[in-house]
Design a protein around this motif. Structure first.
Motif, PDB file in Angstrom:
ATOM      1  N   LEU A 154       0.838  -1.203   0.000  1.00 42.74           N
ATOM      2  CA  LEU A 154       0.000   0.000   0.000  1.00 42.74           C
ATOM      3  C   LEU A 154       0.872   1.252   0.000  1.00 42.74           C
ATOM      4  N   TRP A 155       1.921   1.238   0.822  1.00 43.66           N
ATOM      5  CA  TRP A 155       2.865   2.365   0.875  1.00 43.66           C
ATOM      6  C   TRP A 155       3.446   2.634  -0.508  1.00 43.66           C
ATOM      7  N   ARG A 172       2.306   2.023  -3.444  1.00 40.55           N
ATOM      8  CA  ARG A 172       1.346   2.617  -4.375  1.00 40.55           C
ATOM      9  C   ARG A 172       1.007   4.050  -3.973  1.00 40.55           C
ATOM     10  N   LEU A 173       0.812   4.301  -2.684  1.00 40.23           N
ATOM     11  CA  LEU A 173       0.495   5.654  -2.226  1.00 40.23           C
ATOM     12  C   LEU A 173       1.662   6.608  -2.426  1.00 40.23           C
ATOM     13  N   SER A 183       4.208  11.309  -4.241  1.00 36.93           N
ATOM     14  CA  SER A 183       4.005  11.886  -2.902  1.00 36.93           C
ATOM     15  C   SER A 183       5.285  12.513  -2.355  1.00 36.93           C
ATOM     16  N   ASP A 228       0.268  12.740  -0.031  1.00 40.60           N
ATOM     17  CA  ASP A 228       0.087  12.324  -1.417  1.00 40.60           C
ATOM     18  C   ASP A 228      -0.035  13.525  -2.353  1.00 40.60           C
ATOM     19  N   TRP A 271      -1.050  10.774   4.928  1.00 36.48           N
ATOM     20  CA  TRP A 271      -1.368   9.398   5.313  1.00 36.48           C
ATOM     21  C   TRP A 271      -0.309   8.881   6.277  1.00 36.48           C
TER      22      TRP A 271
END
Length: 140
Positions: A96-97, A99-100, A104, A124, A130
């Motif tokens: 997840l990190w 992709r986020l 960013s 982001d 986040w």
């Protein structure tokens, strides 16, 4: 595997009062760890401020909060909250990190922290901050 999102509220010296208030409204349990508790005091006047706190209730209510240290920028109208994503699987959080993180600004790299097996923070490309972490086993 499961992932949850939690609103993470940011204060400057009022996190404990806010957590106590939300607990009084929604019920449940409030937990607050100060900068002193975490052995992370950089300004003695902020030793009792909340470095990590949360209210959890059986009805599903969950909110996190902390006091932004004075050495970091904070404006109540500009960054009053983070979105916190917590999981129990390090590989899932890393994915997840990854992709986020595309496009960013990394505020804190995803890496082990004193309070979590993995913890990281990024803003982001839409300006949303986040916090991603792997839940630490709870004791006591």
């Amino acid at each position: 595997m499961s992932v949850t999102t939690t609103t993470h509220l940011n204060f400057r010296g009022a996190a404990r009062e806010a957590l106590d208030f939300y607990r009084s409204v929604f019920g449940g349990r409030a937990v607050a760890i100060t900068y002193e508790d975490a052995n992370a005091v950089q300004d003695e006047s902020e030793a009792g401020w909340v470095m990590w706190g949360e209210v959890t209730a059986a009805n599903g209510f969950h909110v996190m909060a902390y006091d932004v240290p004075s050495r970091l920028p904070w404006n109540q109208g500009e960054n009053p909250f983070f979105v916190s994503v917590r999981g129990d699987d390090a590989e899932e959080i890393r994915a997840l990190w990854g992709r986020l993180a595309e496009g960013s600004t990394v505020v804190r790299p995803l890496e082990p922290a004193r309070w979590a097996p993995l913890y990281g923070m990024l803003t982001d490309r839409f300006g949303v901050t986040w916090v991603l972490d792997v839940a630490a086993p709870r004791t006591g």
